[in-house]
Design a protein around this motif. Structure first.
Motif: not given
Ligand SMILES: Nc1nc2c(ncn2[C@@H]2O[C@H](COP(=O)(O)OP(=O)(O)OP(=O)(O)O)[C@@H](O)[C@H]2O)c(=O)[nH]1
Length: 605
Positions: A106, A415, A417, A558, A584
């Protein structure tokens, strides 16, 4: 086990469906009260058919972040008021998944410009002809599943002839392939490519995309030669509009689905594949009473524990390194215990756990030489005791159709992801999942969710940028009900817990969902970024109070040196930790295991 399980749930699903016909009666619009209801109503009254296709050829400047509306505005109405009567089929669009042509990372950057809010409904490259639609019904009837004659009888698609669609000369193999197409959602991961219908996967899915492509695939970018997408009068009831947006500028040539007529999603069909009753979401979805033994895991990858160890390596190194420093050539005396306590607190384990560990050590070893290994073992044991009560599997009560999962959290905590990863688990387990892009303020977030929708073959309900999130949630709930979805997962905009107006908006989303089902949202998941450290404690506190968080997903374990915060949160809030994220990728979401985590962070083999 997988197939056995699926077979089993078929019958459950059918039973459930019959029940649902009554349950699913939408609330009368008049029943929607107050402010929230205004928005909700606005969305709700949008006929299913008013779903809006995306503007295919108009990469418009909508990418900019809109100004966040006041939370107490009269719901979504203000965002929709500029819509002309007929130009305003709805703020809401629903897209069906499409075979992905990217490996699923993503990205925050939208692959293309987001849909234009006011985009005229444009027919995607391959809208269905009215004659095609019956074929789609047949598809939706899921030939591979046990069906009954009436399964296909009340599909909304029949009422949703795509007007001018018939004129579209698109699709290499239009209706011909359609009838054979099994309905998507079941065991996508397990289905060998060869068994997939040609129209599903003209291109063999890449490994990472194994989840995609089973559900009706929407046409991708308009073919260069394809007649310009025709502006269609909104059909009366197309439940799901194809993702006409050519908004995926990436390797379009790999998109095989231009030949796929704009397949409406499965009818609001009874989904015989869906398990009924309660299911547990662990590595996979398991029916509550499934008696099949678990399938041994494919052994090619490193084990989960190995991956967990890798993910927690920094946290563990930091912690155990400091412990080693404390116990080098020292007896266990008060000073050593105090130093150890400090190390444990600095590692975010929390005072309570730190004291547990030092007390346990002191009780049997005070005044003696203590090795680092002994300390680690005690630490692992005590941490496990703290975590065990919160290491619970996520259970979905499928007597709710849909079981609504609201995902909340601070910006960037993962969230979206996590939603993608979770949707992958659910759809792989045979559940029909619908996603709602409740982060209406960031085009990239909407696009990101759509990509996950495509990867997991889950339709996505989205809205105009800047539309009211509560209205979107309400509308998505209704659509998921109509579609017979098992689970609706609603994304929300990230917000800092100290922004009162944004938290009020979140409260409103919860309130509005409750108008359709007093028990909804049935699960409120908060994602907590493990790299956050101590602030996470406060985040959980406030989101819990505002949104009724009843479960956590700890992300980004991680590579962080602060994984110990999970222990601190568990000790303080005692909320279930359903999953942890250690990467990710789609399968980097694992059920939380207290013992594994404790061993990994304590550096115990
Ligand atoms: N290393 C790692 N990165 C993660 C993990 N979960 C999410 N990410 C990364 O964190 C970043 C933010 O993830 P999102 O899923 O966009 O977070 P969100 O909470 O939806 O973000 P907003 O919509 O801005 O609130 C992305 O680059 C993801 O790939 C994880 O478990 N490990």
């Amino acid at each position: 086990m997988a197939f056995g399980f699926i077979k089993k749930v078929f019958s459950f699903g059918r039973k459930k469906v019959e029940d649902r016909d009554e349950d699913g009666a939408p609330l009368p619009e008049t029943a929607q009260p107050d402010d929230a209801a205004t928005a909700a109503q606005d969305a709700a009254v949008t006929p299913a058919g008013a779903t809006e296709t995306l503007e295919p050829a108009a990469p418009e400047p909508a990418d900019q972040e809109p100004v966040r509306p006041e939370p107490d505005d009269e719901a979504g109405t203000e965002h929709r008021r500029d819509d002309g009567p007929e130009a305003r089929p709805s703020d809401i669009e629903k897209i069906t998944a499409r075979a992905p042509d990217q490996d699923g990372e993503e990205s925050d950057a939208p692959l293309s410009a987001p849909e234009h809010p006011d985009a005229k409904p444009v027919d995607p490259p391959a809208p269905q002809t009215p004659e095609d639609e019956p074929a789609e019904e047949t598809i939706d009837a899921e030939p591979l599943r046990p069906t009954t004659a009436d399964d296909t009888s009340d599909t909304r698609e029949t009422a949703a002839p795509s007007p001018s669609a018939g004129s579209e000369p698109i699709a290499p193999q239009p209706a011909a392939a359609a009838p054979a197409r099994p309905r998507a959602s079941i065991k996508k991961a397990d289905r060998p490519a060869s068994t997939q219908k040609p129209e599903d996967d003209p291109i063999a899915p890449r490994p990472a995309e194994r989840l995609a492509g089973d559900k009706p695939v929407t046409p991708s970018e308009p073919e260069p030669g394809t007649p310009e997408a025709t502006t269609l009068p909104e059909p009366a009831t197309p439940d799901i509009v194809p993702d006409a947006s050519p908004d995926q500028p990436e390797p379009a040539q790999t998109e095989p689905d231009a030949d796929q007529p704009a397949a409406p999603r499965a009818p609001p069909s009874p989904n015989p594949a869906a398990p009924a009753g309660k299911v547990t979401v662990a590595k996979t979805v398991e029916a509550k009473h499934a008696d099949e033994p678990a399938e041994p895991e494919a052994a090619a990858r490193p084990s989960w524990f190995q991956r967990l160890r890798q993910g927690l390596a920094r946290s563990s190194r930091e912690l155990t390194g400091n412990i080693a420093g404390v116990f080098t050539k020292r007896k266990l005396d008060d000073d050593a215990l105090q130093d150890l306590e400090d190390v444990l607190i600095q590692a975010d384990l929390g005072m309570e756990t730190a004291i547990r560990i030092t007390d346990t050590l002191a009780s049997g070893r005070y005044g003696r030489d203590v090795s680092e290994e002994e300390v680690r073992a005690v630490m692992a044991s005590e941490i496990e005791k703290v975590l065990a009560p919160v290491a619970l599997p996520l259970e979905l009560d499928l007597s709710h159709k849909p079981h609504v999962v609201l995902v909340v959290g601070v910006n960037g905590t993962g969230k979206t992801t996590t939603i993608g990863k979770l949707a992958a688990k659910l759809t792989a387990g045979g559940l029909d999942v619908m996603l709602a892009a409740g982060d209406t303020f960031r085009a990239a977030a909407i696009e990101q969710l759509k990509i996950w929708g495509e990867r997991t073959a889950s339709p996505v309900v989205a809205s105009k940028l800047g539309a009211d999130a509560a209205g979107l949630a309400y509308d998505a709930f209704e659509q998921a009900r109509e579609a017979g979805s098992d689970v609706l997962i609603i994304d929300t905009a990230g917000r800092l817990q100290n922004k009162a107006e944004l938290m009020a908006e979140l409260e409103k989303i919860v309130r509005v969902l409750g108008k359709l089902d007093p028990e909804a949202p049935h699960t409120v998941l908060q994602t907590v970024d493990a790299t956050t450290g101590q602030n996470a404690l406060n985040q959980v506190e406030i989101f819990r109070n505002i949104a009724g968080v009843n479960g956590l997903v700890m992300t980004k374990l991680d590579g962080t040196a602060r994984g110990g915060i999970l222990v601190g949160i568990a000790a303080k809030h005692k909320l279930p930790v359903y999953f942890i994220g250690v990467g990710e990728q789609v399968d980097d979401l694992e059920p939380f295991s207290a013992g594994d985590f404790a061993k990994a962070i304590a550096g115990v083999a």
